[in-house]
Design an enzyme around this catalytic site. Structure first.
Site, PDB file in Angstrom:
ATOM      1  N   ILE A 105      -1.629  -5.370   4.440  1.00 53.99           N
ATOM      2  CA  ILE A 105      -2.306  -5.332   5.738  1.00 53.99           C
ATOM      3  C   ILE A 105      -3.660  -6.035   5.651  1.00 53.99           C
ATOM      4  O   ILE A 105      -4.413  -6.047   6.616  1.00 53.99           O
ATOM      5  CB  ILE A 105      -2.528  -3.860   6.166  1.00 53.99           C
ATOM      6  N   HIS A 125       4.017  -4.303   7.549  1.00 56.42           N
ATOM      7  CA  HIS A 125       3.352  -3.000   7.656  1.00 56.42           C
ATOM      8  C   HIS A 125       2.126  -3.031   8.562  1.00 56.42           C
ATOM      9  O   HIS A 125       1.208  -2.223   8.399  1.00 56.42           O
ATOM     10  CB  HIS A 125       3.020  -2.470   6.253  1.00 56.42           C
ATOM     11  N   CYS A 133      -4.153   4.132  20.267  1.00 54.68           N
ATOM     12  CA  CYS A 133      -4.049   5.575  20.457  1.00 54.68           C
ATOM     13  C   CYS A 133      -2.574   5.953  20.276  1.00 54.68           C
ATOM     14  O   CYS A 133      -1.704   5.337  20.897  1.00 54.68           O
ATOM     15  CB  CYS A 133      -4.528   5.947  21.860  1.00 54.68           C
ATOM     16  N   CYS A 155      -9.177   9.056  21.537  1.00 55.78           N
ATOM     17  CA  CYS A 155      -9.070   8.245  22.758  1.00 55.78           C
ATOM     18  C   CYS A 155      -9.544   9.075  23.960  1.00 55.78           C
ATOM     19  O   CYS A 155      -9.554  10.314  23.919  1.00 55.78           O
ATOM     20  CB  CYS A 155      -7.604   7.856  22.924  1.00 55.78           C
ATOM     21  N   CYS A 157      -7.909   9.703  26.436  1.00 54.75           N
ATOM     22  CA  CYS A 157      -6.778  10.538  26.885  1.00 54.75           C
ATOM     23  C   CYS A 157      -6.630  11.777  25.994  1.00 54.75           C
ATOM     24  O   CYS A 157      -5.788  12.641  26.255  1.00 54.75           O
ATOM     25  CB  CYS A 157      -5.472   9.739  26.877  1.00 54.75           C
ATOM     26  N   GLY A 194       4.056  -9.787  -6.668  1.00 58.05           N
ATOM     27  CA  GLY A 194       3.270  -8.543  -6.706  1.00 58.05           C
ATOM     28  C   GLY A 194       3.831  -7.391  -5.897  1.00 58.05           C
ATOM     29  O   GLY A 194       3.117  -6.772  -5.117  1.00 58.05           O
TER      30      GLY A 194
HETATM   31  P1  NAD Z   1       3.092  -1.542  -5.362  1.00 59.95           P
HETATM   32  O1  NAD Z   1       1.723  -1.003  -5.506  1.00 59.95           O
HETATM   33  O2  NAD Z   1       4.214  -0.585  -5.281  1.00 59.95           O
HETATM   34  O3  NAD Z   1       3.406  -2.527  -6.586  1.00 59.95           O
HETATM   35  C1  NAD Z   1       2.563  -3.596  -6.905  1.00 59.95           C
HETATM   36  C2  NAD Z   1       3.215  -4.422  -8.002  1.00 59.95           C
HETATM   37  O4  NAD Z   1       2.359  -5.526  -8.255  1.00 59.95           O
HETATM   38  C3  NAD Z   1       3.396  -3.669  -9.338  1.00 59.95           C
HETATM   39  O5  NAD Z   1       4.725  -3.822  -9.795  1.00 59.95           O
HETATM   40  C4  NAD Z   1       2.397  -4.381 -10.287  1.00 59.95           C
HETATM   41  O6  NAD Z   1       2.919  -4.539 -11.605  1.00 59.95           O
HETATM   42  C5  NAD Z   1       2.223  -5.741  -9.644  1.00 59.95           C
HETATM   43  N1  NAD Z   1       0.901  -6.340  -9.849  1.00 59.95           N
HETATM   44  C6  NAD Z   1      -0.316  -5.733  -9.833  1.00 59.95           C
HETATM   45  N2  NAD Z   1      -1.289  -6.636 -10.029  1.00 59.95           N
HETATM   46  C7  NAD Z   1      -0.666  -7.833 -10.188  1.00 59.95           C
HETATM   47  C8  NAD Z   1      -1.144  -9.161 -10.422  1.00 59.95           C
HETATM   48  N3  NAD Z   1      -2.443  -9.440 -10.567  1.00 59.95           N
HETATM   49  N4  NAD Z   1      -0.226 -10.166 -10.524  1.00 59.95           N
HETATM   50  C9  NAD Z   1       1.118  -9.901 -10.397  1.00 59.95           C
HETATM   51  N5  NAD Z   1       1.605  -8.670 -10.195  1.00 59.95           N
HETATM   52  C10 NAD Z   1       0.720  -7.648 -10.066  1.00 59.95           C
HETATM   53  O7  NAD Z   1       3.052  -2.523  -4.104  1.00 59.95           O
HETATM   54  P2  NAD Z   1       4.129  -2.797  -2.959  1.00 59.95           P
HETATM   55  O8  NAD Z   1       5.464  -3.078  -3.543  1.00 59.95           O
HETATM   56  O9  NAD Z   1       3.491  -3.781  -2.055  1.00 59.95           O
HETATM   57  O10 NAD Z   1       4.299  -1.418  -2.174  1.00 59.95           O
HETATM   58  C11 NAD Z   1       3.172  -0.634  -1.860  1.00 59.95           C
HETATM   59  C12 NAD Z   1       2.880  -0.383  -0.403  1.00 59.95           C
HETATM   60  O11 NAD Z   1       1.472  -0.249  -0.336  1.00 59.95           O
HETATM   61  C13 NAD Z   1       3.194  -1.454   0.574  1.00 59.95           C
HETATM   62  O12 NAD Z   1       3.883  -0.850   1.587  1.00 59.95           O
HETATM   63  C14 NAD Z   1       1.835  -1.975   1.114  1.00 59.95           C
HETATM   64  O13 NAD Z   1       1.869  -1.950   2.530  1.00 59.95           O
HETATM   65  C15 NAD Z   1       0.849  -0.942   0.718  1.00 59.95           C
HETATM   66  N6  NAD Z   1      -0.438  -1.416   0.143  1.00 59.95           N
HETATM   67  C16 NAD Z   1      -1.035  -2.536   0.642  1.00 59.95           C
HETATM   68  C17 NAD Z   1      -2.223  -2.979   0.101  1.00 59.95           C
HETATM   69  C18 NAD Z   1      -2.872  -4.237   0.668  1.00 59.95           C
HETATM   70  O14 NAD Z   1      -2.769  -4.510   1.871  1.00 59.95           O
HETATM   71  N7  NAD Z   1      -3.533  -5.048  -0.170  1.00 59.95           N
HETATM   72  C19 NAD Z   1      -2.821  -2.297  -0.961  1.00 59.95           C
HETATM   73  C20 NAD Z   1      -2.188  -1.121  -1.438  1.00 59.95           C
HETATM   74  C21 NAD Z   1      -0.984  -0.700  -0.879  1.00 59.95           C
END
Ligand code: NAD
Length: 253
Positions: A105, A125, A133, A155, A157, A194
């Site tokens: 996000i 996501h 709201c 909100c 409401c 990632g």
């Molecule tokens: P996850 O946290 O489940 O997994 C992250 C993966 O990335 C791991 O397997 C890890 O080994 C790998 N990783 C970490 N650092 C890395 C790097 N520098 N290079 C390569 N690989 C790397 O993440 P996911 O599968 O996206 O699921 C988590 C949920 O969390 C999602 O739904 C997401 O919406 C949300 N989330 C989003 C953010 C963001 O917007 N930045 C941050 C945290 C969580």
């Protein structure tokens, strides 16, 4: 140590592809200072996402969610794209990447220039910066709502206000997953960066792309249960691997 031979093979696949789709997860943004859900330190060690980022708990008591969200807001304000985000934007400039599907996000792809050369962005996501709201669905932009001086914003409401990001237990924004699926079926090369590939339904997309004939490349620090699906699995830091990959794609052009 980078496995150059494997990266060369991946670069060759990208070079001979015309419709590359990149799917990213929280791991791409760890090098921008935003912790993923797997990190042992960082934000999520203090705020269990199953509780603090859960829609059911939000409706019971939004103050918990907003305690965490205020820290997320501070983090988002200062975070910048890293070399992995820029490498993907560069592949778009080279005419390779046609769509980005992200679970994140944080809007760091857009900040790196993704979308400026015609690629579509599907934010499964939701996105940072918009609120609504949960009762009357009125929408707000960040800054239009005081989120700092209250336990949680309400909100006019009487409904609770929350960012338009998908919490656990909430459905995805309408239409976005279908559009992402269509992109996955169009892909001749599908690159995952990632992600632990545990969150559904997003983790179905690599399989959908493969069934439609795409070559699959995985860039991730750790092994996952879906590694077996991929033609090439590159283990290490996304910034280093993708920078090298782009260099090789350019050389081979
Ligand atoms: P996850 O946290 O489940 O997994 C992250 C993966 O990335 C791991 O397997 C890890 O080994 C790998 N990783 C970490 N650092 C890395 C790097 N520098 N290079 C390569 N690989 C790397 O993440 P996911 O599968 O996206 O699921 C988590 C949920 O969390 C999602 O739904 C997401 O919406 C949300 N989330 C989003 C953010 C963001 O917007 N930045 C941050 C945290 C969580």
């Amino acid at each position: 140590m980078l496995n150059l031979e494997k990266i060369k093979k991946a670069a060759k696949i990208v070079k001979y592809s015309n419709y590359v789709v990149v799917f990213t997860g929280a791991g791409i943004s760890t090098e921008s200072g935003i912790a993923d859900f797997r990190s042992v330190d960082g934000l999520w060690s203090r705020y269990d996402p199953d509780i603090y980022a859960n829609y059911y708990y939000f409706l019971q008591d939004p103050s918990k969610f907003w305690k965490m969200q205020k820290e997320v807001d501070d983090l988002m304000d200062i975070s910048k794209p890293n070399l992995a985000h820029f490498a993907i934007a560069e592949l778009e400039k080279l005419g390779k990447v046609k769509a980005i599907i992200t679970q994140n996000i944080d809007m760091l792809h857009q900040k790196a220039g993704t979308g400026e050369n015609g690629a579509s962005i599907f934010q499964l996501h939701g996105e940072y910066g918009k609120l609504h709201c949960v009762q009357c669905k009125k929408e707000f932009k960040i800054g239009e709502v005081d989120t700092k001086n209250v336990d949680y914003p309400v909100c006019e409401c009487g409904g609770y206000i929350k960012p338009k990001v998908v919490l656990f237990g909430e459905s995805l924004p309408p239409g976005v997953f279908d559009a992402a699926m269509r992109a996955a079926t169009e892909a001749d090369c599908f690159i995952v960066v990632g992600s632990s590939l545990v969150v559904t339904p997003a983790n179905m997309l690599p399989g959908i792309a493969k069934q439609s004939g795409a070559k699959l490349i995985f860039v991730n620090k750790e092994e996952t249960e879906l590694d077996y699906l991929f033609d090439i699995s590159l283990k290490g830091k996304a910034s280093e691997i993708l920078t090298e990959l782009v260099k090789l794609v350019k050389k081979q052009n």
